[in-house]
Motif scaffolding. Structure first.
Motif, PDB file in Angstrom:
ATOM      1  N   HIS A  69       0.831  -1.209   0.000  1.00  0.00           N
ATOM      2  CA  HIS A  69       0.000   0.000   0.000  1.00  0.00           C
ATOM      3  C   HIS A  69       0.866   1.260   0.000  1.00  0.00           C
ATOM      4  CE1 HIS A  69      -3.989  -1.843   0.567  1.00  0.00           C
ATOM      5  NE2 HIS A  69      -3.285  -2.820   1.120  1.00  0.00           N
ATOM      6  N   TRP A  70       1.917   1.245   0.814  1.00  0.00           N
ATOM      7  CA  TRP A  70       2.775   2.426   0.889  1.00  0.00           C
ATOM      8  C   TRP A  70       3.410   2.724  -0.469  1.00  0.00           C
ATOM      9  CZ3 TRP A  70       7.726   3.959  -0.024  1.00  0.00           C
ATOM     10  CH2 TRP A  70       8.072   5.236   0.454  1.00  0.00           C
ATOM     11  N   GLU A  71       3.890   1.714  -1.149  1.00  0.00           N
ATOM     12  CA  GLU A  71       4.536   1.919  -2.450  1.00  0.00           C
ATOM     13  C   GLU A  71       3.574   2.558  -3.449  1.00  0.00           C
ATOM     14  OE1 GLU A  71       7.657   1.578  -3.366  1.00  0.00           O
ATOM     15  OE2 GLU A  71       8.522   0.431  -1.719  1.00  0.00           O
ATOM     16  N   LEU A  72       2.332   2.074  -3.512  1.00  0.00           N
ATOM     17  CA  LEU A  72       1.341   2.661  -4.423  1.00  0.00           C
ATOM     18  C   LEU A  72       1.032   4.099  -4.012  1.00  0.00           C
ATOM     19  CD1 LEU A  72      -0.733   2.628  -6.732  1.00  0.00           C
ATOM     20  CD2 LEU A  72      -2.324   1.483  -5.148  1.00  0.00           C
ATOM     21  N   GLY A  73       0.832   4.320  -2.717  1.00  0.00           N
ATOM     22  CA  GLY A  73       0.555   5.671  -2.237  1.00  0.00           C
ATOM     23  C   GLY A  73       1.698   6.633  -2.515  1.00  0.00           C
ATOM     24  N   PHE A  74       2.919   6.173  -2.311  1.00  0.00           N
ATOM     25  CA  PHE A  74       4.078   7.025  -2.581  1.00  0.00           C
ATOM     26  C   PHE A  74       4.171   7.352  -4.068  1.00  0.00           C
ATOM     27  CE2 PHE A  74       8.587   7.801  -3.434  1.00  0.00           C
ATOM     28  CZ  PHE A  74       8.802   8.863  -2.560  1.00  0.00           C
ATOM     29  N   TYR A  75       3.863   6.381  -4.919  1.00  0.00           N
ATOM     30  CA  TYR A  75       3.863   6.624  -6.360  1.00  0.00           C
ATOM     31  C   TYR A  75       2.835   7.695  -6.718  1.00  0.00           C
ATOM     32  CZ  TYR A  75       3.334   5.886 -11.364  1.00  0.00           C
ATOM     33  OH  TYR A  75       3.246   6.078 -12.721  1.00  0.00           O
ATOM     34  N   TYR A  76       1.613   7.560  -6.205  1.00  0.00           N
ATOM     35  CA  TYR A  76       0.601   8.586  -6.447  1.00  0.00           C
ATOM     36  C   TYR A  76       1.091   9.955  -5.972  1.00  0.00           C
ATOM     37  CZ  TYR A  76      -3.293   5.292  -7.394  1.00  0.00           C
ATOM     38  OH  TYR A  76      -4.138   4.346  -7.922  1.00  0.00           O
ATOM     39  N   PHE A  77       1.666   9.978  -4.775  1.00  0.00           N
ATOM     40  CA  PHE A  77       2.103  11.238  -4.168  1.00  0.00           C
ATOM     41  C   PHE A  77       3.285  11.839  -4.918  1.00  0.00           C
ATOM     42  CE2 PHE A  77       4.715  13.733  -1.287  1.00  0.00           C
ATOM     43  CZ  PHE A  77       3.793  14.557  -0.681  1.00  0.00           C
ATOM     44  N   ASN A  78       4.318  11.058  -5.107  1.00  0.00           N
ATOM     45  CA  ASN A  78       5.579  11.592  -5.592  1.00  0.00           C
ATOM     46  C   ASN A  78       5.674  11.653  -7.115  1.00  0.00           C
ATOM     47  OD1 ASN A  78       8.195  12.611  -4.881  1.00  0.00           O
ATOM     48  ND2 ASN A  78       9.058  10.705  -5.640  1.00  0.00           N
ATOM     49  N   ALA A  79       5.271  10.610  -7.785  1.00  0.00           N
ATOM     50  CA  ALA A  79       5.427  10.566  -9.235  1.00  0.00           C
ATOM     51  C   ALA A  79       4.313  11.303  -9.962  1.00  0.00           C
ATOM     52  CB  ALA A  79       5.482   9.114  -9.721  1.00  0.00           C
ATOM     53  N   GLN A  80       3.097  11.172  -9.453  1.00  0.00           N
ATOM     54  CA  GLN A  80       1.951  11.703 -10.185  1.00  0.00           C
ATOM     55  C   GLN A  80       1.306  12.924  -9.534  1.00  0.00           C
ATOM     56  OE1 GLN A  80      -0.572   8.261 -11.055  1.00  0.00           O
ATOM     57  NE2 GLN A  80       0.556   8.110 -12.970  1.00  0.00           N
ATOM     58  N   LYS A  81       1.737  13.262  -8.327  1.00  0.00           N
ATOM     59  CA  LYS A  81       1.164  14.402  -7.605  1.00  0.00           C
ATOM     60  C   LYS A  81      -0.362  14.279  -7.474  1.00  0.00           C
ATOM     61  CE  LYS A  81       5.321  16.149  -7.800  1.00  0.00           C
ATOM     62  NZ  LYS A  81       6.276  15.287  -7.152  1.00  0.00           N
TER      63      LYS A  81
END
Length: 135
Positions: free
Chosen positions: A54-66
């Protein structure tokens, strides 16, 4: 070649959360965002009780895609599943960036209970209290 090897590894062992995360990160770093997000989501689907997935997906949304609002529920789930407080900080930042600073402040205060003496936590609480006029 490395991505293919990781895809084979997670096909053989779908509980290999780190393998999914590494493959997704490689896709992300190559600008292959469709494959990256698909891999992150598949990891969550196959490992629904794993905080790292879950953290990896959330971090991707946050960091890569804003995509802060999309990051919030995924990062909340990671926190509920027991991710480390220092990893959950991005959850508080996602709340703030999605226009929910009061919730972010409440979460930082929660972190203060599990991370007493953390300068990062203290500074974020002070910053948000100033922004909100005392919280």
């Amino acid at each position: 070649q490395i991505i293919r090897a990781l895809e084979t590894a997670v096909w053989l062992d779908p509980s290999y959360v780190e393998g999914f995360a590494n493959a997704a990160y490689l896709y992300w770093s190559l600008g292959r965002n469709t494959e990256a997000i698909g891999t992150y989501r598949k990891n969550v689907y196959l490992n629904p009780d794993d905080c790292e997935a879950h953290w990896e997906l959330g971090f991707y949304y946050f960091n890569a895609q804003k995509r802060y609002a999309d990051a919030v529920p995924v990062l909340r789930r990671a926190w509920e599943l027991g991710c480390r407080p220092e990893d959950a900080h991005v959850y508080a930042h996602a709340l703030e960036h999605s226009g929910r600073p009061r919730e972010a402040l409440a979460l930082w205060r929660e972190f203060a209970q599990v991370e007493p003496g953390s300068g990062v936590v203290r500074l974020n609480i002070e910053r948000l209290e100033a922004l909100l006029g005392g919280g």
